[in-house]
Design a protein around this motif. Structure first.
Motif, PDB file in Angstrom:
ATOM      1  N   ASP A  23      43.806  34.234  42.838  1.00  0.00           N
ATOM      2  CA  ASP A  23      42.427  34.028  42.518  1.00  0.00           C
ATOM      3  C   ASP A  23      42.018  33.296  41.330  1.00  0.00           C
ATOM      4  OD1 ASP A  23      41.558  36.263  44.709  1.00  0.00           O
ATOM      5  OD2 ASP A  23      42.575  37.576  43.159  1.00  0.00           O
TER       6      ASP A  23
ATOM      7  N   ALA B 157      42.938  33.197  50.421  1.00  0.00           N
ATOM      8  CA  ALA B 157      42.639  34.492  49.492  1.00  0.00           C
ATOM      9  C   ALA B 157      44.123  34.719  49.358  1.00  0.00           C
ATOM     10  CB  ALA B 157      42.305  35.429  50.369  1.00  0.00           C
ATOM     11  N   GLY B 158      43.921  35.864  48.332  1.00  0.00           N
ATOM     12  CA  GLY B 158      45.328  36.281  47.415  1.00  0.00           C
ATOM     13  C   GLY B 158      45.619  37.507  48.382  1.00  0.00           C
TER      14      GLY B 158
ATOM     15  N   ASN C  17      42.044  43.871  40.220  1.00  0.00           N
ATOM     16  CA  ASN C  17      42.207  43.118  41.465  1.00  0.00           C
ATOM     17  C   ASN C  17      42.041  41.829  41.448  1.00  0.00           C
ATOM     18  OD1 ASN C  17      42.588  45.722  42.782  1.00  0.00           O
ATOM     19  ND2 ASN C  17      40.290  46.113  43.135  1.00  0.00           N
ATOM     20  N   VAL C  18      42.148  41.046  40.318  1.00  0.00           N
ATOM     21  CA  VAL C  18      42.140  39.700  40.050  1.00  0.00           C
ATOM     22  C   VAL C  18      43.625  39.174  40.158  1.00  0.00           C
ATOM     23  CG1 VAL C  18      41.308  37.668  39.083  1.00  0.00           C
ATOM     24  CG2 VAL C  18      40.038  39.707  39.267  1.00  0.00           C
ATOM     25  N   THR C  19      44.178  38.510  40.913  1.00  0.00           N
ATOM     26  CA  THR C  19      45.472  38.092  41.096  1.00  0.00           C
ATOM     27  C   THR C  19      45.765  36.508  40.687  1.00  0.00           C
ATOM     28  OG1 THR C  19      45.482  37.191  43.353  1.00  0.00           O
ATOM     29  CG2 THR C  19      45.721  39.581  43.252  1.00  0.00           C
TER      30      THR C  19
ATOM     31  N   GLU D  41      36.665  36.699  39.703  1.00  0.00           N
ATOM     32  CA  GLU D  41      36.655  37.787  40.514  1.00  0.00           C
ATOM     33  C   GLU D  41      37.678  37.645  41.790  1.00  0.00           C
ATOM     34  OE1 GLU D  41      33.319  39.027  43.185  1.00  0.00           O
ATOM     35  OE2 GLU D  41      32.419  36.958  42.767  1.00  0.00           O
ATOM     36  N   PRO D  42      38.026  38.370  42.616  1.00  0.00           N
ATOM     37  CA  PRO D  42      38.926  38.016  43.734  1.00  0.00           C
ATOM     38  C   PRO D  42      38.192  36.716  44.407  1.00  0.00           C
ATOM     39  CG  PRO D  42      38.906  40.217  43.495  1.00  0.00           C
ATOM     40  CD  PRO D  42      37.981  39.887  42.548  1.00  0.00           C
ATOM     41  N   ARG D  43      38.919  35.887  45.029  1.00  0.00           N
ATOM     42  CA  ARG D  43      38.066  34.850  45.673  1.00  0.00           C
ATOM     43  C   ARG D  43      38.499  34.611  47.096  1.00  0.00           C
ATOM     44  NH1 ARG D  43      35.465  31.732  42.153  1.00  0.00           N
ATOM     45  NH2 ARG D  43      35.591  29.962  43.294  1.00  0.00           N
TER      46      ARG D  43
ATOM     47  N   VAL E 121      42.971  40.579  48.979  1.00  0.00           N
ATOM     48  CA  VAL E 121      41.933  40.454  49.899  1.00  0.00           C
ATOM     49  C   VAL E 121      42.434  40.235  51.298  1.00  0.00           C
ATOM     50  CG1 VAL E 121      40.167  38.429  50.717  1.00  0.00           C
ATOM     51  CG2 VAL E 121      40.631  39.001  48.133  1.00  0.00           C
TER      52      VAL E 121
ATOM     53  N   THR F  24      47.060  33.636  52.791  1.00  0.00           N
ATOM     54  CA  THR F  24      47.622  33.701  51.534  1.00  0.00           C
ATOM     55  C   THR F  24      48.200  32.231  51.075  1.00  0.00           C
ATOM     56  OG1 THR F  24      49.525  34.652  52.094  1.00  0.00           O
ATOM     57  CG2 THR F  24      47.749  35.853  51.343  1.00  0.00           C
TER      58      THR F  24
ATOM     59  N   LEU G 296      36.592  44.909  46.234  1.00  0.00           N
ATOM     60  CA  LEU G 296      37.711  45.430  46.452  1.00  0.00           C
ATOM     61  C   LEU G 296      37.640  46.634  45.631  1.00  0.00           C
ATOM     62  CD1 LEU G 296      40.302  42.665  46.304  1.00  0.00           C
ATOM     63  CD2 LEU G 296      39.445  43.585  48.349  1.00  0.00           C
TER      64      LEU G 296
END
Length: 463
Positions: free
Chosen positions: A182, A444-445, A177-179, A285-287, A448, A426, A462
Motif C-alpha cells: 500500500d 493490491a496488497g 492494515n496498511v502494508t 490507507e489500503p490501496r 486486500v 499482488t 478492512l
C-alpha cells in the motif's frame, strides 16, 4: 559536502570514468533468468569467449515455469525451449544453475536475498526491471538489457550513466492494515509512473525504517514503476539480522569484518540529493488500482478521480484505461465482483505475505466464485509455509497452494487470466494484457487480496 548512500556504493565500484560520459561500473552479483539471456550467451559463443567471472552469476528459470506438475515436462513449446536453453547455457559456461524442481529454485528476486547472495553495499544487475528489489538490503541494484547482460558476462562490468539521486521520506507510522504494498502504490500514485525517471531513490523516514525486510523488498521492487532506475533502503539492524546466518552470508571473522563495513553504509547528514520528496504515512490507507498502470491508484474508500480535462493527451489515455477496465470516473470500486485472486510474484510472494493472507482467511472459506492462485516465490518459501502450517490454514479455508514461479504476474506461462475477467493481484504491473490477453488487473496488497478471496468483491474497508 557529504555523500549519499547511493554515491558511496557507486563510487566504490567505478573502474573507469569516461569524461563527459558514463562510468564503467564493476558488478558484484549478476542474476540471470531464461527470458533475457539467450542472445547474450549466443554473443559470447559467436565471439569465442568465456564468462569472465562465472562465480558472480547465478541462473534460475522463473518466468516460464508452470506452477503445477513441475515434475512433468513443460507443455508450452516456447516456454520449454527458453527454460532448456538457459540450462544448456549455464552448463556450457560453468554457471550456478537452480533448475525447476531444485530446492534452490524460485523467482530470481526472491532467492537472491533469502540465500544471502544479495548483500549490503553490492552492485547487482539482472536482465529484469524488478532487480530494484535487491536495493532493500542497501545495494545498488537495477535492471539491464540483453546486450548489457552479455557485457557483464564477458567483463563483470557495465557501461552506465550515473543516475541522479532522490530521497523519498515517509514520516510517521503506517496505519492498521496498511502494508508495504500500500505504501508503494501510494508513492507511485503521488509520483506518477514517470516522476522518478532518471533518479535512483533512497527511501527513508519512520514508516520505512519500521518495515520488515520483506516489506522493504516489496517497496524497492516497485521503484521501477515510477520510472526510477532503482530504489534502496540504508542497511540497519533489521537488515543485519535478516542476513545473518544465510547460506552465502559471511561467517565468523568475515561476518564481523563485513558488519563493520556495512554499518558505514548510510547517507551523510550533510549530503544533498538532487530531489527531496516528503510524505505522511497518516495519509495512506489500503490501496487498489483502477487503471492500466500502477500509478492509477486510489485508497479502497475513495472514488475513481475525474478525467484530467486540462491535459487532452493524458485525458485520452485515462479514458482508454477506464474503458479497458470497464470502470467509470467518479465511481467506487468497493463491491465490484472479482473473478480471480493472485497472491505471489517477486513483489508479494514471500513468507510474510503468505502469513498475512493466511491469518486473514483463517476460519473462513474461499468465495465459490473466486479462482485463487497462491504461488510461493521460491522453493524455500514453500518449505517455510509448510513448516509453519500455513498450508493447512489455507487448505481448511478452501485454497490450494501452487508450486513456485512467476505465475500470473505475466502471461508467459500457463497461469493466464481469461479475457474480460477481473483479477485482484499482488503483483507489480496492471498493463493491458499483462496477466493474459484481455485480462483486467487490479493491483493490491495481500490483505486486500485475502478479503476479496473470501468475499468475492473489492472492499471499502478492512476490519
Amino acid at each position: 559536502m557529504g555523500k549519499t548512500l547511493f554515491d558511496k556504493i557507486w563510487s566504490a565500484h567505478v573502474v573507469n570514468h569516461i569524461p563527459d560520459g558514463p562510468d564503467q561500473l564493476y558488478i558484484d552479483r549478476h542474476y540471470c533468468h531464461e527470458v533475457t539471456s539467450p542472445q547474450a550467451f549466443a554473443g559470447l559463443r559467436n565471439r569465442g569467449i568465456k564468462v569472465f567471472r562465472p562465480e558472480r552469476t547465478v541462473c534460475s528459470p522463473d518466468h516460464n515455469i508452470p506452477t503445477k506438475y513441475q515434475d512433468m515436462p513443460i507443455v508450452d513449446p516456447v516456454s520449454k525451449n527458453q527454460v532448456e536453453t538457459l540450462e544448456r547455457n549455464a552448463r556450457e559456461f560453468g554457471l550456478e544453475y537452480y533448475g525447476v524442481g531444485d530446492s534452490r529454485n524460485g523467482i530470481i528476486h526472491v532467492i537472491g536475498p533469502e540465500t544471502g547472495l544479495t548483500l549490503p553495499g553490492q552492485t547487482i544487475v539482472c536482465g529484469d526491471s524488478h532487480t530494484s528489489t535487491h536495493g532493500a538490503l542497501g545495494a545498488v541494484a537495477f535492471g539491464i538489457g540483453t546486450s548489457e547482460v552479455e557485457m557483464v558476462l564477458a567483463s563483470q562490468c557495465i557501461i552506465q550513466p550515473k543516475p541522479k539521486t532522490m530521497r523519498i521520506t515517509v514520516n510517521g507510522r503506517l496505519g492498521k492494515n496498511v502494508t508495504a504494498k500500500d505504501l508503494a502504490l501510494y508513492i507511485i500514485s503521488r509520483m506518477t509512473t514517470g516522476g522518478a525517471t532518471g533518479y535512483f531513490v533512497e527511501y527513508a523516514g519512520e514508516a520505512v525504517r519500521n518495515l520488515s525486510m520483506e516489506g522493504r523488498l516489496t517497496l524497492c521492487n516497485l521503484s521501477i514503476e515510477m520510472g526510477a532506475r532503482g530504489g534502496m533502503v540504508a542497511p540497519d539492524e533489521t537488515t543485519f539480522e535478516y542476513v545473518k546466518g544465510r547460506k552465502f552470508a559471511p561467517k565468523g571473522e568475515a561476518w564481523d569484518k563485513a558488519l563493520a563495513e556495512w554499518r558505514k553504509l548510510k547517507t551523510d547528514d550533510d549530503a544533498v540529493f538532487d530531489k527531496e520528496v516528503t510524505l505522511d504515512a497518516a495519509d495512506i490507507e489500503p490501496r487498489i488500482t483502477f487503471g492500466t498502470n500502477p500509478g492509477m491508484g486510489i485508497g479502497i474508500s475513495e472514488a475513481i478521480p475525474a478525467l484530467p480535462e486540462n491535459n487532452p493527451i493524458e485525458a485520452e489515455s485515462f479514458r482508454k484505461a477506464l474503458a479497458y477496465m470497464g470502470f467509470k470516473e467518479g465511481e467506487k470500486l468497493a463491491g465490484k465482483k472479482v473473478d480471480y485472486v493472485f497472491l505471489g510474484s517477486c513483489t508479494n510472494g514471500r513468507l510474510e505475505d503468505f502469513r498475512a493472507f493466511a491469518e486473514s482467511v483463517r476460519g473462513k472459506r474461499k468465495h465459490p466464485d473466486i479462482t485463487a492462485w497462491l504461488v510461493p516465490g521460491s522453493r524455500e518459501v514453500d518449505r517455510q509455509i509448510r513448516e509453519e502450517g500455513i498450508d493447512r490454514i489455507l487448505e481448511e479455508a478452501g485454497f490450494e497452494l501452487r508450486q513456485p514461479g512467476c505465475s500470473a504476474c505475466l502471461a508467459m506461462n500457463e497461469d493466464k487470466i481469461p479475457a474480460g475477467k477481473l483479477a485482484v493481484s499482488t503483483s507489480n504491473r496492471n498493463f493491458e494484457g499483462r496477466q493474459g490477453p484481455g485480462a483486467r488487473t487490479v493491483l493490491a496488497g495481500p490483505l486486500v487480496a485475502a478479503y476479496v478471496a473470501v468475499n468475492g468483491v473489492i472492499p471499502e474497508k478492512l476490519d
